[in-house]
Design an enzyme around this catalytic site. Structure first.
Site, PDB file in Angstrom:
ATOM      1  N   HIS A  24       0.873  -1.412  -0.101  1.00 49.77           N
ATOM      2  CA  HIS A  24      -0.217  -0.038  -0.035  1.00 49.77           C
ATOM      3  C   HIS A  24       0.961   1.188  -0.050  1.00 49.77           C
ATOM      4  O   HIS A  24       2.078   1.165   0.600  1.00 49.77           O
ATOM      5  CB  HIS A  24      -0.817  -0.134   1.219  1.00 49.77           C
TER       6      HIS A  24
ATOM      7  N   ASP B 248       2.829  -4.389   8.144  1.00 49.13           N
ATOM      8  CA  ASP B 248       1.811  -3.453   7.733  1.00 49.13           C
ATOM      9  C   ASP B 248       0.544  -4.458   7.936  1.00 49.13           C
ATOM     10  O   ASP B 248       0.342  -5.246   7.076  1.00 49.13           O
ATOM     11  CB  ASP B 248       1.845  -3.042   6.646  1.00 49.13           C
TER      12      ASP B 248
ATOM     13  N   GLN C  20      -4.848  -4.787   6.758  1.00 51.67           N
ATOM     14  CA  GLN C  20      -5.762  -5.768   6.548  1.00 51.67           C
ATOM     15  C   GLN C  20      -5.847  -6.937   7.487  1.00 51.67           C
ATOM     16  O   GLN C  20      -6.943  -7.362   7.813  1.00 51.67           O
ATOM     17  CB  GLN C  20      -5.424  -6.180   5.131  1.00 51.67           C
TER      18      GLN C  20
ATOM     19  N   LYS D 235     -10.288  -0.648  10.340  1.00 53.12           N
ATOM     20  CA  LYS D 235     -10.383  -1.885   9.347  1.00 53.12           C
ATOM     21  C   LYS D 235     -10.749  -2.858  10.238  1.00 53.12           C
ATOM     22  O   LYS D 235     -11.028  -4.134   9.572  1.00 53.12           O
ATOM     23  CB  LYS D 235      -9.067  -1.992   8.686  1.00 53.12           C
TER      24      LYS D 235
ATOM     25  N   CYS E  35      -4.687   2.327  -3.720  1.00 54.42           N
ATOM     26  CA  CYS E  35      -3.678   3.062  -2.733  1.00 54.42           C
ATOM     27  C   CYS E  35      -2.270   2.020  -3.158  1.00 54.42           C
ATOM     28  O   CYS E  35      -1.429   1.753  -2.142  1.00 54.42           O
ATOM     29  CB  CYS E  35      -3.728   3.285  -1.751  1.00 54.42           C
TER      30      CYS E  35
HETATM   31  C1  PLP Z   1      -5.788   0.808   4.549  1.00 56.82           C
HETATM   32  C2  PLP Z   1      -4.441   0.184   4.596  1.00 56.82           C
HETATM   33  C3  PLP Z   1      -3.131   1.074   5.053  1.00 56.82           C
HETATM   34  C4  PLP Z   1      -3.586   2.540   5.390  1.00 56.82           C
HETATM   35  O1  PLP Z   1      -4.384   2.491   6.606  1.00 56.82           O
HETATM   36  P1  PLP Z   1      -4.866   4.024   7.021  1.00 56.82           P
HETATM   37  O2  PLP Z   1      -6.031   3.684   7.937  1.00 56.82           O
HETATM   38  O3  PLP Z   1      -5.487   4.761   5.852  1.00 56.82           O
HETATM   39  O4  PLP Z   1      -3.835   4.740   7.774  1.00 56.82           O
HETATM   40  C5  PLP Z   1      -2.058   0.554   4.950  1.00 56.82           C
HETATM   41  N1  PLP Z   1      -1.811  -0.691   4.473  1.00 56.82           N
HETATM   42  C6  PLP Z   1      -2.740  -1.246   4.012  1.00 56.82           C
HETATM   43  C7  PLP Z   1      -2.354  -2.821   3.438  1.00 56.82           C
HETATM   44  C8  PLP Z   1      -4.151  -0.993   4.055  1.00 56.82           C
HETATM   45  O5  PLP Z   1      -5.005  -1.969   3.682  1.00 56.82           O
END
Ligand code: PLP
Length: 417
Positions: free
Chosen positions: A133, A210, A213, A236, A374
């Site tokens: 992302h 990260d 998800q 999320k 993104c």
């Molecule tokens: C949504 C997402 C982000 C960013 O999250 P924010 O809540 O917008 O800061 C980063 N990495 C992944 C894999 C995402 O799905």
């Protein structure tokens, strides 16, 4: 994660109970019942989360860590209890390893600026992957510009899985950090995080994951994974927007300089010298999102009340059902077909732009994502400008998938494909 056979069999009757917990699922969109398949962008909130925010403002609102009065103590206790709950949810060793931030994006920027930037030298290298992302690309590009370091990108194969051999090959003497997604938002690929961490640690390199998800779809145990940093967003995982988490090993947080300066992150201030607070508060300058942290705690309680393994089994079954049903649609091509996959169906339809698909589906009450998610480098890798992405959550049903398929039939009728 356990093999699916070892997980509890999902009881489909439960899905109706779960759905009843989410008031927004009763909304109608363009006169149709809402079919919400945009969970990769944000999830809906159960009543328990909405209630927790509301109850906080009704009964406990005050600033934290400051007042001697009852409400301030109540707010502080609830805020810190939420931190402890989050630590338990991801199996961190101590609540002090949980730093409250706005979300994944801020968590990664914190690590980039406070951990990486002060120690990275010209010629050093940061390793990411081709499925990231933008939140896990741009903060590292900024650090590279600021320090003269180089960004190295581990390629992915045609299914969207990480090239594990290339990962091993791309390490050098100069590799200082690995930053990778746990579950790719544009593809659904699950990364072999234990192996990624073991490979990096064998070379003395720390790893940031990260988890934006993964946190809603996979059981996450930061000690079993053995990662050094883990970032996720509340919104999320059925919690509110504007609150998120950076997990970091205590020793790393201790060694890192503060990220922002201000109130709450200090122990004492004079014009000559400021002493910083202890971790994690050293990284929490200013009044935090108190209600958000408490409601995130409520969201994780909600997830625990069902059980992440039950949720994952339900979503995996739906993913398989949807994959089989979509596969036979003429002109449909999946982007992201990795063997280890969760919750995401990303695809293109021959002769129809993803945005048109998204708009027509919306008219039928179906919310999906259309665009680059993104993750523009992923789109470039697969040679498409955009994809349609249907992403699952615990409250999705076979009827939701059937509605999507019927909607895609309408799209093909309109475009004569
Ligand atoms: C949504 C997402 C982000 C960013 O999250 P924010 O809540 O917008 O800061 C980063 N990495 C992944 C894999 C995402 O799905």
């Amino acid at each position: 994660m356990k093999p699916i056979e070892q997980m509890q069999t999902p009881d489909p009757r439960n899905v109706e109970h779960w759905r009843a917990d989410f008031p927004i699922l009763g909304e109608r969109v363009h006169g149709r019942p809402l079919v919400y398949l945009d969970n990769g962008a944000t999830t809906q909130k159960p009543a328990a989360v909405i209630y927790a925010e509301n109850a906080y403002y009704r009964h406990s609102n005050a600033n934290v860590h400051r007042g001697v009065h009852l409400l301030s103590q109540r707010a502080t206790d609830s805020f810190e209890a939420a931190r402890a709950k989050i630590a338990r949810f991801i199996n961190a060793q101590r609540p002090e390893e949980i730093v409250f931030v706005r979300g994944t994006t801020e968590a990664i920027n914190l690590v980039a600026q406070s951990y990486a930037r002060p120690q990275i030298k010209p010629g050093d290298e940061i390793l990411i992957s081709a499925m990231e992302h933008h939140s896990n690309i741009v903060p590292w590009q900024l650090v590279c510009e600021q320090t003269g370091a180089a960004l190295k990108v581990v390629p992915i194969d045609d299914t969207g899985a990480l090239d594990a051999d290339a990962y091993e090959r791309l390490f050098s003497e100069r590799t200082r950090l690995v930053a990778m997604t746990h579950l790719a938002n544009a593809l659904g690929s699950i990364n072999p995080v234990e192996r990624i961490v073991a490979g990096a640690h064998a070379r003395g390199v720390p790893v940031l994951l990260d988890g934006a998800q993964a946190i809603a779809h996979l059981p996450v145990d930061v000690r079993a994974i053995d990662c050094d940093f883990y970032a996720f967003s509340g919104h999320k995982v059925y919690g509110p927007t504007g609150i998120g988490v950076l997990y970091a090993r205590a020793a790393l947080l201790e060694a890192m300089p503060p990220w922002q300066g201000g109130g709450d992150m200090i122990r004492s201030v004079t014009f000559e010298k400021t002493e910083y607070n202890e971790i994690p508060w050293k990284f929490e300058a200013g009044t935090p999102n108190i209600a958000g942290a408490i409601a995130l705690g409520a969201a994780l309680d909600y997830v625990d009340s069902i059980g992440m393994e039950v949720i994952a089994a339900h979503e995996n079954e739906l993913l398989a059902y949807a994959t089989d049903a979509l596969r036979v649609i003429p002109g449909l091509r999946f982007i992201g077909t990795a063997r280890d996959k969760a919750s995401i169906l990303s695809f293109v339809l021959d002769g129809v732009h993803a945005h048109d698909v998204g708009t027509i589906l919306d008219h039928h009450g179906i919310a999906v994502r259309a665009g680059h998610h993104c993750a523009m480098p992923v789109m470039q890798r697969f040679g498409v400008p955009a994809t349609v992405r249907a992403s699952l959550a615990l409250y999705n049903t076979h009827q939701d998938i059937d509605a999507l398929i019927e909607g895609l039939g309408k799209v093909r009728e309109i475009f004569g494909t």
